[in-house]
Design an enzyme around this catalytic site. Structure first.
Site, mmCIF file in Angstrom:
data_model
loop_
_atom_site.group_PDB
_atom_site.id
_atom_site.type_symbol
_atom_site.label_atom_id
_atom_site.label_comp_id
_atom_site.label_asym_id
_atom_site.label_seq_id
_atom_site.Cartn_x
_atom_site.Cartn_y
_atom_site.Cartn_z
ATOM 1 N N GLU A 296 -2.936 -23.997 23.993
ATOM 2 C CA GLU A 296 -1.965 -25.075 24.181
ATOM 3 C C GLU A 296 -2.243 -25.809 25.495
ATOM 4 O OE1 GLU A 296 -0.131 -26.768 22.530
ATOM 5 O OE2 GLU A 296 1.416 -27.607 23.805
ATOM 6 N N ARG B 220 7.133 -43.311 19.115
ATOM 7 C CA ARG B 220 6.356 -42.813 17.980
ATOM 8 C C ARG B 220 4.865 -43.048 18.181
ATOM 9 N NH1 ARG B 220 9.837 -42.471 13.370
ATOM 10 N NH2 ARG B 220 8.185 -42.958 11.921
ATOM 11 N N ASN C 43 4.641 -48.431 6.327
ATOM 12 C CA ASN C 43 4.275 -47.205 7.044
ATOM 13 C C ASN C 43 3.631 -46.270 6.023
ATOM 14 O OD1 ASN C 43 4.111 -44.981 8.658
ATOM 15 N ND2 ASN C 43 6.311 -44.667 8.881
ATOM 16 N N GLY C 44 2.508 -45.645 6.382
ATOM 17 C CA GLY C 44 1.859 -44.712 5.456
ATOM 18 C C GLY C 44 0.564 -45.287 4.923
ATOM 19 N N LYS D 69 3.381 -39.884 17.788
ATOM 20 C CA LYS D 69 4.348 -38.792 17.893
ATOM 21 C C LYS D 69 4.549 -38.108 16.556
ATOM 22 C CE LYS D 69 7.308 -36.199 19.938
ATOM 23 N NZ LYS D 69 6.671 -35.099 20.694
ATOM 24 N N LYS E 285 -2.976 -29.884 25.897
ATOM 25 C CA LYS E 285 -2.168 -30.772 26.740
ATOM 26 C C LYS E 285 -3.056 -31.615 27.646
ATOM 27 C CE LYS E 285 0.985 -30.896 25.192
ATOM 28 N NZ LYS E 285 1.448 -30.131 24.069
ATOM 29 N N HIS F 31 -20.531 -14.386 25.179
ATOM 30 C CA HIS F 31 -21.303 -14.495 23.931
ATOM 31 C C HIS F 31 -21.854 -15.896 23.737
ATOM 32 C CE1 HIS F 31 -20.261 -10.416 22.905
ATOM 33 N NE2 HIS F 31 -18.999 -10.699 23.217
ATOM 34 N N TRP G 246 0.369 -48.089 13.954
ATOM 35 C CA TRP G 246 -0.602 -47.103 14.456
ATOM 36 C C TRP G 246 -1.730 -47.125 13.445
ATOM 37 C CZ3 TRP G 246 -1.975 -41.927 12.786
ATOM 38 C CH2 TRP G 246 -2.697 -41.216 13.745
ATOM 39 N N GLU H 280 -5.021 -34.300 25.707
ATOM 40 C CA GLU H 280 -4.317 -35.437 25.117
ATOM 41 C C GLU H 280 -3.711 -36.387 26.138
ATOM 42 O OE1 GLU H 280 -0.504 -32.732 23.700
ATOM 43 O OE2 GLU H 280 -0.965 -34.526 22.592
ATOM 44 N N CYS I 230 3.610 -45.414 12.677
ATOM 45 C CA CYS I 230 4.252 -46.714 12.568
ATOM 46 C C CYS I 230 5.778 -46.591 12.602
ATOM 47 C CB CYS I 230 3.884 -47.372 11.249
ATOM 48 S SG CYS I 230 2.124 -47.457 10.965
HETATM 49 C C1 F6R Z 1 0.604 -32.295 20.856
HETATM 50 C C2 F6R Z 1 1.431 -32.676 19.729
HETATM 51 C C3 F6R Z 1 0.859 -32.572 18.375
HETATM 52 C C4 F6R Z 1 1.931 -32.103 17.381
HETATM 53 C C5 F6R Z 1 1.391 -32.162 15.946
HETATM 54 C C6 F6R Z 1 2.408 -31.636 14.949
HETATM 55 O O1 F6R Z 1 1.308 -32.374 22.058
HETATM 56 O O2 F6R Z 1 2.551 -33.073 19.896
HETATM 57 O O3 F6R Z 1 -0.257 -31.741 18.339
HETATM 58 O O4 F6R Z 1 2.302 -30.805 17.718
HETATM 59 O O5 F6R Z 1 1.057 -33.472 15.625
HETATM 60 O O6 F6R Z 1 3.571 -32.382 14.998
HETATM 61 P P1 F6R Z 1 4.940 -31.842 14.431
HETATM 62 O O7 F6R Z 1 5.351 -30.687 15.280
HETATM 63 O O8 F6R Z 1 5.877 -32.998 14.525
HETATM 64 O O9 F6R Z 1 4.680 -31.401 13.021
#
Ligand code: F6R
Length: 605
Positions: free
Chosen positions: A479, A28, A102-103, A600, A483, A502, A76, A486, A2
């Site tokens: 990773e 965000r 927020n929260g 984000k 990517k 396995h 969110w 998501e 949020c």
């Molecule tokens: C994936 C992504 C998330 C963040 C995760 C941690 O592309 O961005 O998996 O890496 O939510 O976020 P931070 O780094 O802000 O603690």
């Protein structure tokens, strides 16, 4: 996560600022949005809408103009679906008080039952709606600040909120309890927001609220108190970064811009820390680490930052021979971790606001362990709550999918590994010197990847894909698969290449897509055998390989990279994996910068 904005002016029109501020917080991630304005007397006026801000924009015509007090929110969803009704701001029964939040309010069920029994009428499914009703119950329409202080004693959870009342058009009351809130200081007007980006075009003077702060913000003043009512001073500062850095710079998406600017931010990250063949230990806090007599590292992080932690583990163990454990923060915090004396807890985070990572650090501190944070967002909660902080200097990362923050996290971990190694009598001056070649190599890698657009077109038609690799390449594969999940919404799984036989090999059939990562020269032959295993069963293989390897690659789509020592290669190898996911998502027509269901900054657990 949020986003919150607020405007309180002597005169003027809050609405354009609130809407633009929400736009600047779009990165965000959100699923609905709303704005409330409070003029002199009457009731608060609210417009809200599920979906993107463009939908809300279509409803702003119902709001009055030239009202100098208002609050706005991008939501969110956590409690209750993303709908118009669940969107914020929420109001009390009589439309006198409006709040944005927020929260999470953990005890909302208990509070809601109590308020309903008193006759309050709730309209949404959210936890947030208890706040305006609680303020109403405590006389917020007469004394908003007093009511907020009363309410604060009842609310439990990690949150931030803003409250306004139609009867008190000269004030916003802001509360910070875990979720971030910043106040922008203007001339005859003050702003409140979840981060400074929301008000940068208006002012660069800001102050950050600390946990537990309750702020009374008027057009001319900001009075801050703790929840116990003790007045406190929070020093204003000047924001020295530019919002233009956060604009797309001609690229169709922030994600592509952020991938492309990696070589530049790597230079920013190395600057002042690597000189010739030595690393400035003081810049990484190593004298401080030494005083703690560190014998083991415990990395905690989430998502992409966790994947950077896996690379860090491999580098620190191989180079410095110090044992490293890596934990997903949401698990670590509840696993009753054993932190033996001599353990340094290293938290990695782009935003510095990830609830689970923050809770892990707070647990570590409670257990007496020193805490060291690798963070991108300057002044974030993690940066402030850890004993030592090293910034990654990746600049604002706007796309939800992390790219440049990830590779700068790896760079900081690489410098840390090299300097810890040197301190333990295992110097690698060759690798330290080579660090400064990475930005130029990064440019070369980017320039060599034009063919990936077509390779991604083929992948875009698939539903599932496997990623395989060994050692550092397995961490990179993890990773890569995150990517593509998501942003392209393709189901993906990463496996250690040697583990396929396995069980998972049973899933490989004619046409199954497999992305193989092969940059660790010592293990290349072994991974090649695993590629042959999947090829023999009909897999279609995309391979990202070190161009210096002498092998013939029996694959369908080959990406050869010009790489240095494998221990320095991860940041370079990450680029084709990021671009493969990016172009696959673009071919599938997805919302690359704001993927569905994701935020984000994940400030709830
Ligand atoms: C994936 C992504 C998330 C963040 C995760 C941690 O592309 O961005 O998996 O890496 O939510 O976020 P931070 O780094 O802000 O603690």
């Amino acid at each position: 996560m949020c986003g919150i904005v607020g405007f309180v002016g002597r005169q003027g029109d809050a609405l354009p600022f609130l809407f633009d501020g929400l736009k600047r917080l779009e990165y965000r991630g959100y699923d609905s949005a709303g704005i409330a304005l409070a003029g002199q007397g009457g009731t608060v006026s609210v417009a809200k809408a599920q979906g993107k801000l463009a939908v809300l924009e279509g409803r702003l015509g119902t709001l009055p103009r030239a009202v100098p007090l208002g609050i706005g929110h991008t939501r969110w969803a956590t409690h209750g679906r993303p709908t118009d009704v669940n969107a914020h701001p929420h109001t009390d029964c009589h439309g006198q008080i409006a709040t944005v939040h927020n929260g999470i309010i953990e005890n909302f069920q208990e509070l809601r039952a109590e308020l309903v029994a008193q006759g309050h009428r709730f309209v949404s499914e959210t936890d947030s709606e208890v706040i305006p009703h609680l303020l109403e119950a405590y006389g917020g329409d007469r004394d908003l600040l007093g009511a907020v202080r009363e309410a604060e004693r009842r609310l439990r959870g990690a949150y931030a909120f803003l409250a306004i009342a139609a009867s008190q058009p000269d004030r916003i009351v802001a509360v910070r309890r875990s979720s971030p809130l910043v106040i922008g200081l203007g001339d005859g007007v003050n702003y409140v927001a979840s981060d400074v980006g929301a008000f940068l075009p208006q002012t660069r003077r800001a102050l950050v609220l600390e946990n537990g702060d309750v702020a009374l913000v008027t057009p001319e003043t900001v009075e801050i108190q703790t929840s116990e009512g003790t007045a406190v001073h929070r020093a204003p500062f000047t924001v020295d970064w530019d919002m233009r850095q956060a604009e797309r710079g001609g690229y169709p998406h922030f994600m592509l811009k952020e991938i492309m600017e990696q070589p530049q931010v790597w230079s920013d990250c190395l600057l002042g820390r690597v000189r010739g063949d030595h690393i400035e230990a003081g810049e990484l806090g190593l004298p401080w680490v030494q005083r703690k007599d560190v014998r083991r590292l415990q990395i905690v992080a989430a998502g992409t930052a966790y994947h950077a932690g896996l690379i860090g583990k491999a580098l620190i163990e191989r180079l410095a021979r110090i044992p490293v454990d890596v934990a997903v923060a949401s698990e670590f915090r509840y696993q009753h971790p054993v932190l033996e004396p001599g353990t340094l807890v290293v938290a990695i985070s782009q935003s510095g606001e990830t609830a689970d990572t923050l809770a892990s650090v707070s647990l570590a501190r409670h257990l007496g362990a020193p805490t060291y944070a690798i963070v991108n967002a300057v002044g974030s909660t993690l940066a402030r709550e850890s004993d030592y902080v090293v910034y990654t200097h990746a600049g604002p990362e706007i796309a939800v999918a992390s790219t440049k923050a990830y590779t700068t996290q790896i760079l900081v971990l690489t410098m840390l590994a090299l300097e810890l190694a040197a301190e333990r009598g295992r110097p690698r001056a060759d690798l330290v010197r080579a660090l400064w070649s990475l930005p130029a190599l990064g440019e070369q890698v980017i320039a060599s990847l034009a063919s990936i657009v077509e390779m991604a077109r083929r992948l875009a038609g698939e539903r599932d894909v496997f990623y395989i690799g060994r050692g550092l390449d397995y961490a990179l594969a993890m990773e890569g698969q995150l990517k593509i999940k998501e942003i392209a919404y393709i189901h993906a799984e990463a496996y250690p290449a040697g583990e396929l036989k396995h069980g998972t090999l049973a899933l490989i059939e004619e046409g199954t897509p497999v992305v193989a990562v092969v940059t660790d020269r010592a293990m290349a032959e072994k991974t090649l055998s695993n590629i042959l295993e999947v090829k023999a069963r009909g897999a279609e293989v995309w391979a990202v390989v070190d161009g210096a390897l002498p092998h013939d690659w029996p694959v369908d789509h080959l990406i050869r990279l010009d790489l240095p020592d494998p221990l320095l290669s991860p940041v370079l190898t990450a680029i084709p994996l990021q671009l493969l996911a990016y172009w696959t998502a673009v071919h599938r027509g997805q919302d690359v910068d704001q993927p569905r269901n994701l935020a984000k900054s994940v400030t709830v657990e």
